[in-house]
Scaffold this motif. Structure first.
Motif, PDB file in Angstrom:
ATOM      1  N   LEU A 141       0.882  -1.306  -0.106  1.00  0.00           N
ATOM      2  CA  LEU A 141      -0.137  -0.018   0.069  1.00  0.00           C
ATOM      3  C   LEU A 141       1.178   1.265   0.175  1.00  0.00           C
ATOM      4  CD1 LEU A 141      -2.694   1.624   0.302  1.00  0.00           C
ATOM      5  CD2 LEU A 141      -2.380   1.336   2.814  1.00  0.00           C
ATOM      6  N   ILE A 142       0.584   2.246  -1.113  1.00  0.00           N
ATOM      7  CA  ILE A 142       1.301   3.404  -1.074  1.00  0.00           C
ATOM      8  C   ILE A 142       0.381   4.655  -0.449  1.00  0.00           C
ATOM      9  CG2 ILE A 142       2.431   5.021  -2.609  1.00  0.00           C
ATOM     10  CD1 ILE A 142       3.212   2.690  -4.439  1.00  0.00           C
ATOM     11  N   ILE A 143       1.063   5.146   0.457  1.00  0.00           N
ATOM     12  CA  ILE A 143       0.584   6.362   0.977  1.00  0.00           C
ATOM     13  C   ILE A 143       1.222   7.745   0.726  1.00  0.00           C
ATOM     14  CG2 ILE A 143      -0.618   7.546   3.126  1.00  0.00           C
ATOM     15  CD1 ILE A 143      -0.479   4.834   4.452  1.00  0.00           C
ATOM     16  N   GLU A 144       0.584   8.445  -0.382  1.00  0.00           N
ATOM     17  CA  GLU A 144       1.411   9.411  -0.889  1.00  0.00           C
ATOM     18  C   GLU A 144       0.503  10.615  -1.838  1.00  0.00           C
ATOM     19  OE1 GLU A 144       3.694  12.145  -1.945  1.00  0.00           O
ATOM     20  OE2 GLU A 144       4.961  10.653  -1.196  1.00  0.00           O
ATOM     21  N   ASP A 145       0.482  11.657  -1.417  1.00  0.00           N
ATOM     22  CA  ASP A 145      -0.692  12.581  -2.310  1.00  0.00           C
ATOM     23  C   ASP A 145       0.207  13.248  -3.252  1.00  0.00           C
ATOM     24  OD1 ASP A 145       1.312  13.800  -0.256  1.00  0.00           O
ATOM     25  OD2 ASP A 145       0.094  15.838  -0.750  1.00  0.00           O
ATOM     26  N   GLU A 146       1.672  13.140  -3.256  1.00  0.00           N
ATOM     27  CA  GLU A 146       1.912  13.659  -4.650  1.00  0.00           C
ATOM     28  C   GLU A 146       2.048  12.705  -5.738  1.00  0.00           C
ATOM     29  OE1 GLU A 146       5.574  15.819  -4.233  1.00  0.00           O
ATOM     30  OE2 GLU A 146       5.432  16.064  -2.239  1.00  0.00           O
ATOM     31  N   PRO A 147       1.168  12.774  -6.973  1.00  0.00           N
ATOM     32  CA  PRO A 147       1.158  12.056  -8.004  1.00  0.00           C
ATOM     33  C   PRO A 147       2.026  11.643  -8.655  1.00  0.00           C
ATOM     34  CG  PRO A 147      -0.675  14.038  -8.461  1.00  0.00           C
ATOM     35  CD  PRO A 147       0.365  14.252  -7.282  1.00  0.00           C
ATOM     36  N   PHE A 148       3.462  12.281  -8.964  1.00  0.00           N
ATOM     37  CA  PHE A 148       4.450  11.895  -9.795  1.00  0.00           C
ATOM     38  C   PHE A 148       5.307  10.929  -8.763  1.00  0.00           C
ATOM     39  CE2 PHE A 148       3.366  15.741 -12.290  1.00  0.00           C
ATOM     40  CZ  PHE A 148       3.606  15.239 -13.382  1.00  0.00           C
ATOM     41  N   ILE A 149       5.418  11.483  -7.536  1.00  0.00           N
ATOM     42  CA  ILE A 149       6.325  10.305  -6.469  1.00  0.00           C
ATOM     43  C   ILE A 149       5.525   9.233  -6.499  1.00  0.00           C
ATOM     44  CG2 ILE A 149       6.852  10.140  -4.163  1.00  0.00           C
ATOM     45  CD1 ILE A 149       7.379  13.239  -4.214  1.00  0.00           C
ATOM     46  N   ALA A 150       4.128   9.100  -6.345  1.00  0.00           N
ATOM     47  CA  ALA A 150       3.376   8.091  -6.307  1.00  0.00           C
ATOM     48  C   ALA A 150       3.631   7.208  -7.479  1.00  0.00           C
ATOM     49  CB  ALA A 150       1.731   8.189  -6.089  1.00  0.00           C
ATOM     50  N   MET A 151       3.478   7.748  -8.542  1.00  0.00           N
ATOM     51  CA  MET A 151       3.805   6.701  -9.704  1.00  0.00           C
ATOM     52  C   MET A 151       5.107   6.197  -9.858  1.00  0.00           C
ATOM     53  SD  MET A 151       2.098   9.297 -12.609  1.00  0.00           S
ATOM     54  CE  MET A 151       2.721   8.444 -13.996  1.00  0.00           C
ATOM     55  N   GLY A 166      -2.979  -0.275  -3.983  1.00  0.00           N
ATOM     56  CA  GLY A 166      -3.718   0.915  -4.255  1.00  0.00           C
ATOM     57  C   GLY A 166      -2.712   2.188  -3.704  1.00  0.00           C
ATOM     58  N   VAL A 167      -3.132   3.445  -4.168  1.00  0.00           N
ATOM     59  CA  VAL A 167      -2.339   4.543  -3.560  1.00  0.00           C
ATOM     60  C   VAL A 167      -3.491   5.468  -2.900  1.00  0.00           C
ATOM     61  CG1 VAL A 167      -1.288   6.617  -4.279  1.00  0.00           C
ATOM     62  CG2 VAL A 167      -0.917   4.562  -5.703  1.00  0.00           C
ATOM     63  N   ALA A 168      -2.959   5.609  -1.672  1.00  0.00           N
ATOM     64  CA  ALA A 168      -4.087   6.576  -0.948  1.00  0.00           C
ATOM     65  C   ALA A 168      -3.457   8.001  -0.617  1.00  0.00           C
ATOM     66  CB  ALA A 168      -4.225   6.008   0.745  1.00  0.00           C
ATOM     67  N   ARG A 169      -4.129   9.032  -0.926  1.00  0.00           N
ATOM     68  CA  ARG A 169      -3.677  10.332  -0.835  1.00  0.00           C
ATOM     69  C   ARG A 169      -3.831  11.129   0.612  1.00  0.00           C
ATOM     70  NH1 ARG A 169      -5.802  13.877  -3.441  1.00  0.00           N
ATOM     71  NH2 ARG A 169      -4.054  15.029  -4.030  1.00  0.00           N
ATOM     72  N   THR A 170      -4.911  10.270   1.460  1.00  0.00           N
ATOM     73  CA  THR A 170      -5.249  10.897   2.853  1.00  0.00           C
ATOM     74  C   THR A 170      -5.241   9.900   3.780  1.00  0.00           C
ATOM     75  OG1 THR A 170      -7.657  10.792   2.293  1.00  0.00           O
ATOM     76  CG2 THR A 170      -6.742  12.464   1.419  1.00  0.00           C
ATOM     77  N   HIS A 171      -5.421  10.206   5.049  1.00  0.00           N
ATOM     78  CA  HIS A 171      -5.278   9.408   5.992  1.00  0.00           C
ATOM     79  C   HIS A 171      -6.787   8.462   5.972  1.00  0.00           C
ATOM     80  CE1 HIS A 171      -5.460   8.962  10.802  1.00  0.00           C
ATOM     81  NE2 HIS A 171      -6.120   8.094  10.160  1.00  0.00           N
ATOM     82  N   THR A 172      -7.966   8.913   5.674  1.00  0.00           N
ATOM     83  CA  THR A 172      -8.995   8.238   5.544  1.00  0.00           C
ATOM     84  C   THR A 172      -8.984   7.302   4.351  1.00  0.00           C
ATOM     85  OG1 THR A 172     -10.446  10.041   6.422  1.00  0.00           O
ATOM     86  CG2 THR A 172     -11.484   8.212   5.121  1.00  0.00           C
ATOM     87  N   GLY A 184       1.180  -6.304   3.023  1.00  0.00           N
ATOM     88  CA  GLY A 184       2.095  -6.862   3.572  1.00  0.00           C
ATOM     89  C   GLY A 184       3.368  -5.872   3.768  1.00  0.00           C
ATOM     90  N   LEU A 185       3.320  -4.531   3.188  1.00  0.00           N
ATOM     91  CA  LEU A 185       4.070  -3.714   3.304  1.00  0.00           C
ATOM     92  C   LEU A 185       3.464  -2.346   3.026  1.00  0.00           C
ATOM     93  CD1 LEU A 185       7.107  -2.666   3.477  1.00  0.00           C
ATOM     94  CD2 LEU A 185       7.419  -2.624   1.128  1.00  0.00           C
ATOM     95  N   ILE A 186       3.825  -1.124   3.702  1.00  0.00           N
ATOM     96  CA  ILE A 186       3.216   0.194   3.719  1.00  0.00           C
ATOM     97  C   ILE A 186       4.267   1.077   3.369  1.00  0.00           C
ATOM     98  CG2 ILE A 186       2.026   1.890   4.698  1.00  0.00           C
ATOM     99  CD1 ILE A 186       0.174   0.105   6.312  1.00  0.00           C
ATOM    100  N   LEU A 187       4.310   1.910   2.139  1.00  0.00           N
ATOM    101  CA  LEU A 187       5.104   3.067   1.897  1.00  0.00           C
ATOM    102  C   LEU A 187       4.176   4.270   2.232  1.00  0.00           C
ATOM    103  CD1 LEU A 187       6.936   2.201  -1.240  1.00  0.00           C
ATOM    104  CD2 LEU A 187       7.464   1.482   1.075  1.00  0.00           C
ATOM    105  N   ALA A 188       4.865   5.081   3.189  1.00  0.00           N
ATOM    106  CA  ALA A 188       4.004   6.051   3.568  1.00  0.00           C
ATOM    107  C   ALA A 188       4.595   7.750   3.631  1.00  0.00           C
ATOM    108  CB  ALA A 188       3.310   5.957   5.119  1.00  0.00           C
ATOM    109  N   ASP A 189       4.180   8.513   3.114  1.00  0.00           N
ATOM    110  CA  ASP A 189       4.559  10.002   3.228  1.00  0.00           C
ATOM    111  C   ASP A 189       4.016  10.053   4.544  1.00  0.00           C
ATOM    112  OD1 ASP A 189       5.592  12.173   2.874  1.00  0.00           O
ATOM    113  OD2 ASP A 189       4.080  12.961   1.450  1.00  0.00           O
ATOM    114  N   ILE A 190       4.608  11.281   5.237  1.00  0.00           N
ATOM    115  CA  ILE A 190       4.161  11.584   6.604  1.00  0.00           C
ATOM    116  C   ILE A 190       3.236  12.788   6.622  1.00  0.00           C
ATOM    117  CG2 ILE A 190       5.052  12.401   8.846  1.00  0.00           C
ATOM    118  CD1 ILE A 190       7.611  10.746   8.565  1.00  0.00           C
ATOM    119  N   GLN A 191       3.459  13.731   5.813  1.00  0.00           N
ATOM    120  CA  GLN A 191       2.437  15.023   5.749  1.00  0.00           C
ATOM    121  C   GLN A 191       1.894  15.072   4.453  1.00  0.00           C
ATOM    122  OE1 GLN A 191       2.481  17.309   8.474  1.00  0.00           O
ATOM    123  NE2 GLN A 191       0.626  17.843   7.295  1.00  0.00           N
TER     124      GLN A 191
END
Length: 266
Positions: A141-151, A166-172, A184-191
């Motif tokens: 699971l990728i948690i990242e709000d910047e589209p290019f970084i997420a890609m 999937g790619v999540a852009r918000t906490h919710t 099985g793994l999460i990559l997450a932006d913090i802010q």
């Protein structure tokens, strides 16, 4: 300071590294002993690198790489399952991965140890990530709000053999996706862009189930305070693909190892 005093603090770590390379402690210690014998014969090798630790590992690596059979070394019955997976990576990428991910050397020092330049070192680490991922592939699971970084992250994760849930852009969105699909793994932006926190989202998820997490942020110094809790795996933006590859492999490697120990203890 004598040569023995200079290298003494690093010998336990060299034995750990040697075990991971060979697949068992007996073989690993044999290579460590050979390196020490070479050092006794010529202590000037300690002056050939930036530190005694780098010089010691560089000497060990020269001995290891001089033996052709190392490409075929396999684990014995005493080897931990996670180390068995590491032993299946081809020799040079395996060394690069372990030096950076397990031993914590900088890219410059790891390149010196292996007698390669930094771009080659990065290529080796990326190759090790692909080979290890084939053994421990998982859903990410990728948690990242910047589209290019997420890609970029999505492409990198898939190139390592993992599947992006999937790619999540918000906490919710992150909480909803993770609870529905159990990564099985999460990559997450913090802010995140909407003002929510990827760190808060992950902490909420970890109350429901355990999963390795790698945080990616432009402000790592805000979270590496030396106090707990703090992110166990943290990558600074802008990131190098080789760094992400190595840290993903490291996180999954030790997570699998920890689970195996827990099962044996129960």
């Amino acid at each position: 300071m004598s040569a023995s005093q200079a290298i003494a603090p690093y010998l336990p770590f060299l034995r750990r590294y040697a075990r991971a390379l060979t697949g068992n402690q007996t073989s690993g210690d044999a290579y460590v002993a050979a390196a020490l014998e070479a050092l006794i014969e010529d202590t000037s090798v300690l002056d050939s690198a930036s530190s005694p630790r780098v010089a010691l590992y560089r000497l060990f690596s020269k001995i290891w790489n001089s033996v052709v059979v190392n490409a075929k070394v396999g684990p014995d019955e005493s080897t931990l399952p996670a180390e068995q997976r590491i032993s299946q990576i081809t020799p040079k990428p395996r060394q690069a991965f372990l030096l950076v991910a397990l031993e914590g050397f900088s890219e410059a020092d790891a390149a010196t140890i292996l007698d390669v330049d930094i771009p080659t070192l990065r290529q080796l680490v990326e190759e090790s990530g692909r080979e290890l991922a084939a053994e421990i592939a998982t859903d990410v699971l990728i948690i990242e709000d910047e589209p290019f970084i997420a890609m970029d992250l999505e492409g990198l994760v898939e190139s390592l053999g993992h599947r992006v849930l999937g790619v999540a852009r918000t906490h919710t969105e992150a909480v909803t996706l993770a609870k529905a699909k159990r990564p099985g793994l999460i990559l997450a932006d913090i802010q995140l862009a909407d003002g929510s926190s990827g760190l808060d989202a992950v902490n909420e998820l970890l109350r429901s189930f355990e999963v390795p997490v790698i945080f990616i942020t432009a402000y790592p110094e805000r979270f590496l305070t030396g106090e707990r809790p703090e992110p166990a795996f943290l990558i600074a933006k802008p990131f190098q693909p080789a760094t992400v590859s190595a840290v993903i492999s490291q996180a999954l490697f030790f997570e699998r190892n920890a689970r195996r120990r827990e099962r044996r203890a129960s």
